[in-house]
Each structure stands twice: as structure tokens, then as C-alpha cells.
Scaffold this motif. Structure first.
Motif, PDB file in Angstrom:
ATOM      1  N   VAL A 117       0.871  -1.170   0.000  1.00  0.00           N
ATOM      2  CA  VAL A 117       0.000   0.000   0.000  1.00  0.00           C
ATOM      3  C   VAL A 117       0.911   1.223   0.000  1.00  0.00           C
ATOM      4  CG1 VAL A 117      -1.835   1.224   1.210  1.00  0.00           C
ATOM      5  CG2 VAL A 117      -1.739  -1.291   1.299  1.00  0.00           C
ATOM      6  N   TYR A 118       0.934   1.931  -1.133  1.00  0.00           N
ATOM      7  CA  TYR A 118       1.782   3.113  -1.265  1.00  0.00           C
ATOM      8  C   TYR A 118       1.135   4.297  -0.567  1.00  0.00           C
ATOM      9  CZ  TYR A 118       4.735   0.494  -4.349  1.00  0.00           C
ATOM     10  OH  TYR A 118       5.588  -0.448  -4.844  1.00  0.00           O
ATOM     11  N   LEU A 119       1.966   5.036   0.202  1.00  0.00           N
ATOM     12  CA  LEU A 119       1.474   6.114   1.061  1.00  0.00           C
ATOM     13  C   LEU A 119       2.170   7.434   0.752  1.00  0.00           C
ATOM     14  CD1 LEU A 119       1.802   4.052   4.353  1.00  0.00           C
ATOM     15  CD2 LEU A 119      -0.319   4.488   3.099  1.00  0.00           C
ATOM     16  N   ASP A 120       1.459   8.544   0.966  1.00  0.00           N
ATOM     17  CA  ASP A 120       2.095   9.850   0.869  1.00  0.00           C
ATOM     18  C   ASP A 120       2.659  10.222   2.246  1.00  0.00           C
ATOM     19  OD1 ASP A 120       0.004  10.866   2.446  1.00  0.00           O
ATOM     20  OD2 ASP A 120      -0.937  11.965   0.792  1.00  0.00           O
ATOM     21  N   GLU A 121       3.187  11.436   2.351  1.00  0.00           N
ATOM     22  CA  GLU A 121       3.818  11.869   3.603  1.00  0.00           C
ATOM     23  C   GLU A 121       2.835  11.980   4.766  1.00  0.00           C
ATOM     24  OE1 GLU A 121       2.456  15.217   1.141  1.00  0.00           O
ATOM     25  OE2 GLU A 121       3.863  13.619   0.718  1.00  0.00           O
ATOM     26  N   ASN A 122       1.515  12.013   4.466  1.00  0.00           N
ATOM     27  CA  ASN A 122       0.486  12.081   5.506  1.00  0.00           C
ATOM     28  C   ASN A 122      -0.211  10.740   5.728  1.00  0.00           C
ATOM     29  OD1 ASN A 122       0.825  14.927   5.912  1.00  0.00           O
ATOM     30  ND2 ASN A 122      -0.246  15.235   3.973  1.00  0.00           N
ATOM     31  N   ASP A 123       0.409   9.676   5.234  1.00  0.00           N
ATOM     32  CA  ASP A 123      -0.128   8.310   5.337  1.00  0.00           C
ATOM     33  C   ASP A 123      -1.449   8.119   4.599  1.00  0.00           C
ATOM     34  OD1 ASP A 123       2.042   7.308   6.709  1.00  0.00           O
ATOM     35  OD2 ASP A 123       1.149   7.619   8.680  1.00  0.00           O
ATOM     36  N   GLN A 124      -1.698   8.951   3.609  1.00  0.00           N
ATOM     37  CA  GLN A 124      -2.866   8.767   2.757  1.00  0.00           C
ATOM     38  C   GLN A 124      -2.497   7.772   1.656  1.00  0.00           C
ATOM     39  OE1 GLN A 124      -5.928  10.205   3.533  1.00  0.00           O
ATOM     40  NE2 GLN A 124      -4.713  10.657   5.353  1.00  0.00           N
ATOM     41  N   ILE A 125      -3.411   6.881   1.330  1.00  0.00           N
ATOM     42  CA  ILE A 125      -3.147   5.841   0.335  1.00  0.00           C
ATOM     43  C   ILE A 125      -3.100   6.445  -1.065  1.00  0.00           C
ATOM     44  CG2 ILE A 125      -4.052   3.733  -0.729  1.00  0.00           C
ATOM     45  CD1 ILE A 125      -5.252   3.037   2.023  1.00  0.00           C
ATOM     46  N   LEU A 126      -1.995   6.174  -1.769  1.00  0.00           N
ATOM     47  CA  LEU A 126      -1.815   6.621  -3.149  1.00  0.00           C
ATOM     48  C   LEU A 126      -2.186   5.520  -4.136  1.00  0.00           C
ATOM     49  CD1 LEU A 126       1.646   8.383  -2.785  1.00  0.00           C
ATOM     50  CD2 LEU A 126      -0.601   9.477  -2.927  1.00  0.00           C
ATOM     51  N   ALA A 127      -1.818   4.279  -3.797  1.00  0.00           N
ATOM     52  CA  ALA A 127      -2.068   3.144  -4.693  1.00  0.00           C
ATOM     53  C   ALA A 127      -1.867   1.858  -3.919  1.00  0.00           C
ATOM     54  CB  ALA A 127      -1.118   3.188  -5.881  1.00  0.00           C
ATOM     55  N   THR A 128      -2.423   0.780  -4.446  1.00  0.00           N
ATOM     56  CA  THR A 128      -2.265  -0.544  -3.847  1.00  0.00           C
ATOM     57  C   THR A 128      -1.792  -1.520  -4.915  1.00  0.00           C
ATOM     58  OG1 THR A 128      -4.030  -0.105  -2.250  1.00  0.00           O
ATOM     59  CG2 THR A 128      -3.443  -2.395  -2.621  1.00  0.00           C
ATOM     60  N   GLU A 129      -0.769  -2.302  -4.578  1.00  0.00           N
ATOM     61  CA  GLU A 129      -0.239  -3.350  -5.452  1.00  0.00           C
ATOM     62  C   GLU A 129      -0.515  -4.694  -4.814  1.00  0.00           C
ATOM     63  OE1 GLU A 129       1.674  -3.764  -8.455  1.00  0.00           O
ATOM     64  OE2 GLU A 129       0.741  -1.839  -8.775  1.00  0.00           O
ATOM     65  N   ASN A 130      -0.926  -5.666  -5.627  1.00  0.00           N
ATOM     66  CA  ASN A 130      -1.166  -7.018  -5.125  1.00  0.00           C
ATOM     67  C   ASN A 130      -1.003  -8.007  -6.275  1.00  0.00           C
ATOM     68  OD1 ASN A 130      -3.584  -6.881  -6.637  1.00  0.00           O
ATOM     69  ND2 ASN A 130      -4.693  -6.085  -4.856  1.00  0.00           N
TER      70      ASN A 130
END
Length: 157
Positions: A117-130
Motif C-alpha cells: 500500500v503506497y502512502l504519501d507523507e500524511n499516510d494517505q493511500i496513493l495506490a495498492t499493489e497485489n
């Protein structure tokens, strides 16, 4: 005879598999997918990247095992550096920012379970890989390049 008794040991020749760009994240990073298991959500792959790489910070929902074949890398959040012959075991729930360090290409063997789960500097989800996004990337690359796609979910090589 039970079905599992008919499953034989498989040898998958890496020369038969393409290096697939890790788009849309970084076209300088390449994945060679050996197995993509939708039942366990597991991927077995090789990853190669340039020496000046820094990927986005991410969170793991499952465990990850990384064996370094060539090059050196670390996580921005840790003091250690993994080099050739190093094995890194990441527990589920970890968050970190991968960085290649030193000279030369980075080559790693990876067994990944669950999602990145890719995160920005505020821990907001940018993208998910699976496993699904990996399979989609692999199939699209094969189609776009005229490569006969293999069944990476199969147990029989």
C-alpha cells in the motif's frame, strides 16, 4: 490418487520470462514474475533497479522476504544496508521507503505475500499493489510486446 499427489516439482527457467517495467511507478524498475498465486496472495519475482533508485514509501499487509543478488539497498527508516547475500525478512504491518545505495544495478529475489500500500507523507493511500495488479501488468506487457503469456498461477512451471 489425490490431486495434490499429481503435482510435480517444477523448474521455471528465468530466461523464458520477460523483465516487465514497474509502471506506473518507475519505468527504470523491472520485475520478472515467476509465480503469482491468487489463492495465497503471493508473488515470487526478481526485481532489478538502477543504483539511484528511491521508491515510494509503502505499507505491507503480509510478509516479504528479499534476497539481494547484486547491489546494495536499504530503507530510509533503518541503519542497515543489505548487500549481495543478505536476506531481509519483513513482517506484516511494516512501513518503509526503499533506496538503492552504492554503485551498480540492484538485483533482488523477492517472495511477497499480501499487498503493498503506497502512502504519501500524511499516510494517505496513493495506490495498492497485489497479485492482481502484478498479473494485469504482466499480461498487458506480454500482449503489447507479442509475447506468449505463461500461466503464472500454475504449479506446473
Amino acid at each position: 490418487m489425490m490431486n495434490f499427489e499429481m503435482i510435480d516439482t517444477a523448474c521455471i527457467n528465468g530466461e523464458d520470462l520477460p523483465w516487465v517495467p514497474f509502471t506506473p511507478y518507475d519505468d527504470r524498475v523491472f520485475m520478472k514474475y515467476f509465480k503469482i498465486d491468487p489463492v495465497r496472495g503471493e508473488m515470487v519475482l526478481m526485481m532489478k533497479a538502477p543504483a539511484d533508485l528511491e521508491l515510494a514509501r509503502h505499507h505491507h499487509t503480509g510478509t516479504v522476504i528479499v534476497y539481494t543478488v547484486e547491489g546494495k539497498w536499504k530503507y530510509r527508516e533503518h541503519d542497515w544496508v543489505a548487500g549481495p547475500g543478505s536476506c531481509v525478512y519483513e513482517t506484516a504491518g511494516t512501513r518503509h521507503t526503499p533506496q538503492a545505495v552504492g554503485e551498480g544495478e540492484l538485483l533482488m529475489f523477492v517472495v511477497l505475500q499480501g499487498e503493498l500500500v503506497y502512502l504519501d507523507e500524511n499516510d494517505q493511500i496513493l495506490a495498492t499493489e497485489n497479485w492482481r495488479t502484478a498479473m494485469d501488468r504482466y499480461l498487458a506487457y506480454c500482449k503489447d510486446n507479442g509475447i506468449a503469456a505463461r500461466d503464472l498461477t500454475s504449479f506446473s512451471g
